[in-house]
Scaffold this motif. Structure first.
Motif, PDB file in Angstrom:
ATOM      1  N   ALA A  88       0.885  -1.145   0.000  1.00 20.09           N
ATOM      2  CA  ALA A  88       0.000   0.000   0.000  1.00 20.09           C
ATOM      3  C   ALA A  88       0.933   1.207   0.000  1.00 20.09           C
ATOM      4  N   VAL A  89       0.916   1.955  -1.072  1.00 16.63           N
ATOM      5  CA  VAL A  89       1.806   3.098  -1.244  1.00 16.63           C
ATOM      6  C   VAL A  89       1.047   4.359  -0.843  1.00 16.63           C
ATOM      7  N   PHE A  90       1.752   5.326  -0.241  1.00 13.66           N
ATOM      8  CA  PHE A  90       1.070   6.532   0.234  1.00 13.66           C
ATOM      9  C   PHE A  90       2.012   7.725   0.246  1.00 13.66           C
ATOM     10  N   TYR A  91       1.402   8.902   0.228  1.00 14.91           N
ATOM     11  CA  TYR A  91       2.106  10.158   0.494  1.00 14.91           C
ATOM     12  C   TYR A  91       1.071  11.209   0.866  1.00 14.91           C
ATOM     13  N   HIS A  92       1.542  12.284   1.476  1.00 17.06           N
ATOM     14  CA  HIS A  92       0.659  13.335   1.973  1.00 17.06           C
ATOM     15  C   HIS A  92       0.140  14.203   0.826  1.00 17.06           C
ATOM     16  N   ASP A  93      -1.138  14.574   0.893  1.00 22.87           N
ATOM     17  CA  ASP A  93      -1.715  15.478  -0.095  1.00 22.87           C
ATOM     18  C   ASP A  93      -1.299  16.904   0.247  1.00 22.87           C
ATOM     19  N   ASP A  94      -0.276  17.392  -0.440  1.00 24.03           N
ATOM     20  CA  ASP A  94       0.263  18.725  -0.165  1.00 24.03           C
ATOM     21  C   ASP A  94      -0.348  19.808  -1.046  1.00 24.03           C
ATOM     22  N   GLY A  95      -1.360  19.434  -1.846  1.00 24.00           N
ATOM     23  CA  GLY A  95      -2.013  20.397  -2.715  1.00 24.00           C
ATOM     24  C   GLY A  95      -1.281  20.654  -4.019  1.00 24.00           C
ATOM     25  N   LYS A  96      -0.173  19.973  -4.268  1.00 19.98           N
ATOM     26  CA  LYS A  96       0.621  20.213  -5.471  1.00 19.98           C
ATOM     27  C   LYS A  96       0.357  19.192  -6.581  1.00 19.98           C
ATOM     28  N   SER A  97      -0.454  18.169  -6.294  1.00 20.64           N
ATOM     29  CA  SER A  97      -0.723  17.144  -7.301  1.00 20.64           C
ATOM     30  C   SER A  97      -1.737  17.665  -8.322  1.00 20.64           C
ATOM     31  N   VAL A  98      -1.603  17.196  -9.555  1.00 20.14           N
ATOM     32  CA  VAL A  98      -2.498  17.581 -10.642  1.00 20.14           C
ATOM     33  C   VAL A  98      -3.596  16.520 -10.770  1.00 20.14           C
ATOM     34  N   VAL A  99      -4.839  16.992 -10.786  1.00 13.16           N
ATOM     35  CA  VAL A  99      -5.989  16.089 -10.888  1.00 13.16           C
ATOM     36  C   VAL A  99      -6.062  15.520 -12.297  1.00 13.16           C
ATOM     37  N   SER A 100      -6.216  14.188 -12.383  1.00 12.58           N
ATOM     38  CA  SER A 100      -6.414  13.563 -13.693  1.00 12.58           C
ATOM     39  C   SER A 100      -7.879  13.180 -13.903  1.00 12.58           C
ATOM     40  N   GLU A 101      -8.605  12.902 -12.805  1.00 11.65           N
ATOM     41  CA  GLU A 101     -10.032  12.574 -12.919  1.00 11.65           C
ATOM     42  C   GLU A 101     -10.704  12.850 -11.574  1.00 11.65           C
ATOM     43  N   ASP A 102     -11.773  13.639 -11.601  1.00  9.59           N
ATOM     44  CA  ASP A 102     -12.481  14.036 -10.389  1.00  9.59           C
ATOM     45  C   ASP A 102     -13.859  13.386 -10.361  1.00  9.59           C
ATOM     46  N   LEU A 103     -14.007  12.396  -9.497  1.00  5.98           N
ATOM     47  CA  LEU A 103     -15.282  11.703  -9.308  1.00  5.98           C
ATOM     48  C   LEU A 103     -15.769  11.867  -7.864  1.00  5.98           C
ATOM     49  N   PHE A 112      -8.605  11.054  -8.685  1.00  8.11           N
ATOM     50  CA  PHE A 112      -7.345  10.487  -9.162  1.00  8.11           C
ATOM     51  C   PHE A 112      -6.388  11.613  -9.514  1.00  8.11           C
ATOM     52  N   TYR A 113      -5.139  11.434  -9.149  1.00 10.27           N
ATOM     53  CA  TYR A 113      -4.095  12.393  -9.484  1.00 10.27           C
ATOM     54  C   TYR A 113      -3.192  11.816 -10.553  1.00 10.27           C
ATOM     55  N   GLU A 114      -2.528  12.711 -11.275  1.00 12.38           N
ATOM     56  CA  GLU A 114      -1.496  12.292 -12.221  1.00 12.38           C
ATOM     57  C   GLU A 114      -0.280  11.830 -11.422  1.00 12.38           C
ATOM     58  N   GLN A 115       0.523  10.995 -12.045  1.00 10.70           N
ATOM     59  CA  GLN A 115       1.768  10.548 -11.420  1.00 10.70           C
ATOM     60  C   GLN A 115       2.679  11.762 -11.246  1.00 10.70           C
ATOM     61  N   ARG A 116       3.445  11.763 -10.174  1.00 14.63           N
ATOM     62  CA  ARG A 116       4.440  12.824  -9.990  1.00 14.63           C
ATOM     63  C   ARG A 116       5.594  12.288  -9.168  1.00 14.63           C
ATOM     64  N   GLU A 117       6.726  12.958  -9.295  1.00 15.82           N
ATOM     65  CA  GLU A 117       7.894  12.595  -8.504  1.00 15.82           C
ATOM     66  C   GLU A 117       7.681  13.090  -7.080  1.00 15.82           C
ATOM     67  N   VAL A 118       7.591  12.172  -6.150  1.00 19.28           N
ATOM     68  CA  VAL A 118       7.381  12.509  -4.746  1.00 19.28           C
ATOM     69  C   VAL A 118       7.905  11.348  -3.910  1.00 19.28           C
ATOM     70  N   LEU A 119       8.348  11.639  -2.726  1.00 20.00           N
ATOM     71  CA  LEU A 119       8.817  10.586  -1.837  1.00 20.00           C
ATOM     72  C   LEU A 119       7.597   9.826  -1.313  1.00 20.00           C
ATOM     73  N   GLU A 120       7.518   8.547  -1.612  1.00 17.33           N
ATOM     74  CA  GLU A 120       6.381   7.715  -1.227  1.00 17.33           C
ATOM     75  C   GLU A 120       6.777   6.759  -0.116  1.00 17.33           C
ATOM     76  N   GLY A 121       5.817   6.454   0.736  1.00 16.31           N
ATOM     77  CA  GLY A 121       5.978   5.400   1.715  1.00 16.31           C
ATOM     78  C   GLY A 121       5.323   4.129   1.204  1.00 16.31           C
ATOM     79  N   ARG A 122       5.782   3.004   1.718  1.00 19.32           N
ATOM     80  CA  ARG A 122       5.206   1.702   1.332  1.00 19.32           C
ATOM     81  C   ARG A 122       4.929   0.883   2.573  1.00 19.32           C
ATOM     82  N   ILE A 123       3.718   0.387   2.656  1.00 23.48           N
ATOM     83  CA  ILE A 123       3.344  -0.499   3.747  1.00 23.48           C
ATOM     84  C   ILE A 123       3.277  -1.912   3.171  1.00 23.48           C
ATOM     85  N   PRO A 124       4.110  -2.840   3.655  1.00 21.35           N
ATOM     86  CA  PRO A 124       3.993  -4.219   3.181  1.00 21.35           C
ATOM     87  C   PRO A 124       2.721  -4.834   3.761  1.00 21.35           C
TER      88      PRO A 124
END
Length: 179
Positions: A88-103, A112-124
């Motif tokens: 389960a991958v995660f990162y904080h919503d800092d308001g800088k992500s670009v929306v790709s689809e708003d439902l 849904f957000y577009e992919q972006r370079e950001v430091l992500e955490g991973r929960i095994p």
């Protein structure tokens, strides 16, 4: 965000620290045989709170093929009932992500957000693992650990306003004022 495992010797301590609706959701996951449950979407009443239960048979996938997502009306309690492993991958919503689809204004309550370079955490995630994602937790579920594998994924959707009663009212007031 909160994560853990229903088989942990500290499960009761962890569950008891959470607000009652989230605690009820985690206890439901622990007490219910969700491997035997039919797949689909179901309405559920836990501790007097209406929730949505999704029982999904999926395959994990490479991270780059999956879209980051958030929900605003619901808290996602994601649970790996069987199969896996997954991240389960995660990162904080800092308001800088670009929306790709708003439902968000649909019953799916998903952005849904577009992919972006950001430091992500991973929960095994292994069977019994859960991750609780709040509206400010961007998450990417069902990420393959190595190669795609089948999983039984459970998502319990807990209404935000059952935990933060002012959350819904604040949003409605902002809409009325045009903010």
């Amino acid at each position: 965000m909160v994560f853990g495992n229903i088989y942990s010797p500290f499960f009761e301590e962890q569950a008891s620290l959470l607000p009652p609706p989230l605690s009820a959701a985690l206890r439901y996951l622990r007490e219910t045989d969700l491997m035997a449950h039919a797949p689909g979407h179901f309405e559920l009443l836990l501790s007097g709170i209406p929730m949505i239960l999704q029982v999904l048979d999926l395959h994990t996938a490479p991270r780059e093929t999956l879209r980051p997502e958030v929900h605003r009306k619901y808290i996602d309690v994601q649970f790996l009932a069987g199969g896996g492993p997954e991240y389960a991958v995660f990162y904080h919503d800092d308001g800088k992500s670009v929306v790709s689809e708003d439902l968000l204004d649909t019953p799916r309550d998903i952005l849904f957000y577009e992919q972006r370079e950001v430091l992500e955490g991973r929960i095994p995630m292994e069977p019994g693992s859960y991750a609780v994602f709040l509206p400010w937790d961007i998450h990417i579920p069902t990420v393959a650990v190595s190669s795609p594998v089948p999983i039984r994924k459970i998502v319990l959707k807990v209404p935000m306003d059952s935990i933060f009663p002012l959350y819904s009212r604040k949003g409605r007031e902002a809409e009325k004022s045009g903010a």
